[in-house]
Write a protein that holds these residues in place. Structure first.
Motif: not given
Length: 251
Positions: A106, A233, A237
């Protein structure tokens, strides 16, 4: 999600404990305990804060936060206005600097490599926490071709200090943001080119005298993508609403 739980989650993902930094990483300004909406951006500027308020965000997550080493400590003037606004609105501010540069998935460096089509080989400094990276292109290209690729991908014309018209680029080092001084390390390791965000007067001489292409692609432009990826992300998630806000910066 609780604001302290979010900090623990981000710390687990980015591991700020593994690298010495110039500012504190994590929750810098504590706001309301329950977080449902997050605004991400490069820098915790007044403009980003006001946009987050308009979007009714519970938290702001940035790459450039506050409390840098060697900056004046009093909370007054511009810094005071920013922090006062966050506290008044009960908004949390999270900031991750070098951990968000170097994260292998990331991080700003990893994101820039994917965007430019660089195959990552490793850390330019020779260890896992290297701030600068190096890699290769699948096909050698001219300096003009790489300049055009950077311009197209980042939507910003880079400054290109060329190393001869006929020298093709196969190997490249890079460090997003203000990493221009890694050019000397890149040259010593035989890189054909080095990419960073900013440029110094000395960078020109380093590039010309050591025979290495240099591209200054913009501090902001090269560091938009790590915090954006981190926000995506979180959204994917952990079922949080995350919106990236790009406050334009020509530097």
């Amino acid at each position: 999600m609780n604001n302290l739980e979010l900090e623990a989650l981000l710390n687990e993902k980015l591991r700020p404990d593994l690298i010495q930094d110039y500012s504190p990483n994590g929750l810098q300004i504590e706001g309301r305990s329950e977080i449902k909406k997050i605004v991400t951006g490069v820098t915790a500027s007044q403009a980003l804060i006001e946009k987050a308020i308009d979007l009714q965000a519970d938290a702001i997550l940035v790459h450039h936060g506050y409390f840098w080493k060697r900056e004046p400590e009093p909370i007054r003037g511009m810094k005071g206005k920013r922090i006062r606004r966050l506290i008044q609105q009960d908004i949390n501010l999270y900031a991750y600097h070098l951990p968000l540069d170097i994260h292998p998935e990331l991080g700003n460096n990893a994101c820039l490599a994917r965007l430019l089509g660089i195959d990552v080989m490793g850390g330019l400094e020779g260890h896992a926490q290297s701030v600068a990276m190096y890699g290769t292109f699948k096909e050698p290209m001219s300096g003009a071709d790489l300049r055009q690729r950077i311009s197209t991908v980042l939507q910003r014309e880079p400054l290109h200090i060329a190393s001869g018209e006929n020298q093709l680029i196969s190997t490249v080092g890079w460090c997003t943001g203000g990493g221009q001084d890694f050019i000397d390390l890149a040259a010593s390791k035989g890189m054909d080119a080095f990419i960073s965000g900013e440029v110094s007067e000395r960078t020109t001489h380093s590039a010309r005298e050591q025979g290495i292409h240099y591209f200054a692609a913009g501090h902001h432009a090269t560091e938009r993508y790590g915090v954006k990826a981190l926000g995506e992300w979180l959204s994917q998630t952990h079922n949080l609403t995350v919106e990236f806000v790009d406050i334009d910066n020509p530097v």
